[in-house]
Write an enzyme that holds these catalytic residues in place. Structure first.
Site, PDB file in Angstrom:
ATOM      1  N   LYS A  22      -8.328   6.998  -3.252  1.00 42.71           N
ATOM      2  CA  LYS A  22      -7.499   5.825  -2.979  1.00 42.71           C
ATOM      3  C   LYS A  22      -7.190   5.712  -1.492  1.00 42.71           C
ATOM      4  CE  LYS A  22      -2.874   6.017  -3.613  1.00 42.71           C
ATOM      5  NZ  LYS A  22      -2.109   5.611  -2.424  1.00 42.71           N
ATOM      6  N   ASN A  23      -6.685   6.795  -0.909  1.00 49.08           N
ATOM      7  CA  ASN A  23      -6.226   6.691   0.470  1.00 49.08           C
ATOM      8  C   ASN A  23      -7.379   6.502   1.453  1.00 49.08           C
ATOM      9  OD1 ASN A  23      -3.615   6.825  -0.349  1.00 49.08           O
ATOM     10  ND2 ASN A  23      -3.270   8.955   0.255  1.00 49.08           N
ATOM     11  N   CYS A 118      10.937   3.128   2.031  1.00 48.44           N
ATOM     12  CA  CYS A 118      10.145   3.577   0.897  1.00 48.44           C
ATOM     13  C   CYS A 118      10.875   4.723   0.251  1.00 48.44           C
ATOM     14  CB  CYS A 118       8.779   3.978   1.420  1.00 48.44           C
ATOM     15  SG  CYS A 118       7.920   5.167   0.459  1.00 48.44           S
ATOM     16  N   ARG A 123       9.825   6.695   6.855  1.00 44.61           N
ATOM     17  CA  ARG A 123       8.432   6.357   7.128  1.00 44.61           C
ATOM     18  C   ARG A 123       8.234   5.217   8.126  1.00 44.61           C
ATOM     19  NH1 ARG A 123       5.066   6.628   1.605  1.00 44.61           N
ATOM     20  NH2 ARG A 123       3.417   7.314   2.967  1.00 44.61           N
ATOM     21  N   ASP A 308       1.183  15.231  -0.942  1.00 45.42           N
ATOM     22  CA  ASP A 308       0.864  14.445  -2.138  1.00 45.42           C
ATOM     23  C   ASP A 308       0.587  15.314  -3.371  1.00 45.42           C
ATOM     24  OD1 ASP A 308       1.243  12.120  -0.808  1.00 45.42           O
ATOM     25  OD2 ASP A 308      -0.862  11.561  -0.649  1.00 45.42           O
ATOM     26  N   ARG A 400      -0.760   3.066  -9.699  1.00 45.05           N
ATOM     27  CA  ARG A 400      -1.144   2.786  -8.312  1.00 45.05           C
ATOM     28  C   ARG A 400      -2.194   3.781  -7.831  1.00 45.05           C
ATOM     29  NH1 ARG A 400       3.415   3.286  -4.418  1.00 45.05           N
ATOM     30  NH2 ARG A 400       1.550   3.254  -3.141  1.00 45.05           N
TER      31      ARG A 400
END
Ligand code: UD1
Length: 424
Positions: A22-23, A118, A123, A308, A400
């Site tokens: 994803k990233n 967030c 961030r 993560d 997501r």
């Protein structure tokens, strides 16, 4: 809103295919803005965040075709119709800020909404902005938007980051490809997603050396061209599913992706007495008979242990013998999964940026709430080890970043199902 129900206690057996990252994909898609020729990305994950980036790029005038059932994206920015990234899309996803560098580099002007706060901390994006200023851009913040100008184009610059930022490295790397002269990024992020982006940009004609090290050098070129690029495997999805058999017991082979992507996790698992074996197709993880050992974990930029995967390793450590300490060094306030894990019977105390986990705890199923993407993954893993049923609500967070999580886990024997909200 859908929920996910899991009944713990079943050991896992079989294989799980790991999708595209994803990233990585969220940085590769905006790279298409750098050229008027099509960029085709294969091995793209089918996720809500990718759809949001698609919507953002389309709002700027890109034409995007999904091929191979959404596994490939052909993105054409032949004409940029708008230079404004509006708040209503940007607010959904922080990675939207990644259109700023490419738009500015190609068009000499861009207006991008600032991403809001967030759940996992403040961030800010100051490093992205100050880097672009060093490259000659003038920036003005008005009504929540960054108005950026670089008449006559960006120019190469020496940019030394005060600390490592994945997003800022990506934004400035893309901007530098079309800048006049040489850009040097010092203390750049070394994440595999940066390496993937640099490879794609090189396939588009960019001149980049040093990606994967803290110093990246980019020689600007007048124009980039189209390319086809395969997105690397998702190391966070890989790590999450490696932890599933470590927690639930059994043996699972993860197909796609290898040790290099998750070296820090492999080291920790082996130290905790979980076996990780390289196979021709990926990695095989097996919980040895004994109990998992307690340990210390500190999140850090790559090649350190990824933030993560912090919630997910915490789920494992609730099952480890003794006291484990997890220090979160990247994002403040990233322990929102702790009270939810406590509702399942975990013993965890948070002191500032560290959490002490006492185990092994006899986890019991409970209704819990997902607070962010990776926290949800931690709750799923904990539920696999819990007695009885856990129902996780707000799984839109999970959607997501994890494709078909319930299908992938039930295929290896987990008792997991999605409770769909009846259509209204
Ligand atoms: C990316 C990932 C995210 C991952 C994170 C850390 C994407 C879309 N997101 O996020 O999933 O958790 O890397 O590996 O790829 N910071 C500033 N100023 C800036 C930029 C960052 O202070 O201008 C701070 C952040 O608040 C944070 C740290 O730097 O404390 C690292 O952030 P960064 O690596 O930029 O994270 P993201 O790119 O947002």
């Amino acid at each position: 809103m859908d929920r996910i129900a899991i009944t713990g206690g079943a050991p896992l057996q079989g294989e799980i295919a790991i999708g595209g990252a994803k990233n990585a994909c969220l940085a590769l898609m905006p790279a298409a803005l750098l050229t008027d020729q099509p960029l085709t990305l294969t091995n793209a994950p089918r996720l809500a965040d990718i759809a949001t980036m698609r919507q953002l790029l389309e709002s700027l005038g890109c034409e995007i075709a999904a091929l191979q059932h959404g596994r490939a994206l052909a993105i054409s920015a032949a004409r940029i119709a708008s230079r404004t990234a509006h708040y209503d899309i940007v607010r959904k996803m922080r990675a939207s800020i990644l259109v700023l560098g490419p738009l500015l580099a190609r068009e000499g002007a861009a207006v991008v909404s600032l991403p809001g706060g967030c759940a996992i901390g403040a961030r800010p994006v100051d490093l992205h902005l100050s880097g672009l200023e060093k490259m000659g851009a003038t920036l003005e913040l008005r009504e929540g938007y960054v108005h950026a100008q670089a008449q006559g184009g960006l120019r190469g610059a020496e940019i030394a980051f005060p600390f490592v930022s994945v997003g800022a490295t990506e934004n400035l790397l893309m901007a530098a490809t079309l800048a006049r002269g040489t850009t040097r990024l010092r203390n750049a992020a070394c994440e595999p997603e940066i390496v993937d982006l640099a490879r794609c940009l090189r396939a588009m004609g960019a001149q980049i050396v040093g990606e994967g090290t803290p110093e990246i050098e980019v020689q600007g070129v007048a124009a980039l061209h189209g390319a086809t690029h395969a997105v690397i495997a998702d190391r966070i999805e890989l790590g999450t599913y490696m932890l599933a058999p470590a927690i639930a017991g059994g043996e699972v082979e993860l197909i796609g992706g290898g040790r290099a992507l998750v070296g820090a996790l492999c080291d920790l698992l082996e130290a905790a007495d979980v076996s990780v074996e390289d196979t021709p197709r990926g990695l095989k993880v097996r919980r040895r008979n004994g109990i998992v050992r307690a340990m210390r974990v500190e999140t850090a930029p790559y090649p350190g242990f990824p933030t993560d995967l912090q919630a997910q390793i915490m789920a494992l450590l609730t099952q480890a013998e003794g006291e484990s300490v997890i220090s979160e060094r990247i994002f403040e306030n990233r322990f929102m999964h702790v009270p939810e894990l406590a509702r399942m019977g975990a013993e965890i105390a948070v002191h500032g940026g560290a959490a002490t986990v006492r185990g092994p705890a006899a986890l019991r199923g409970a209704p819990v709430m997902a607070s962010d993407l990776r926290a949800s993954a931690g709750l799923i893993l904990a539920a696999l080890a819990a007695r009885g049923e856990t129902v996780i609500s707000r799984v839109y967070h999970l959607d997501r970043g994890y494709e078909r999580v319930e299908e992938k886990l039930s295929a290896v024997g987990a008792r997991i199902e999605r409770l769909r909200e009846p259509a209204r």
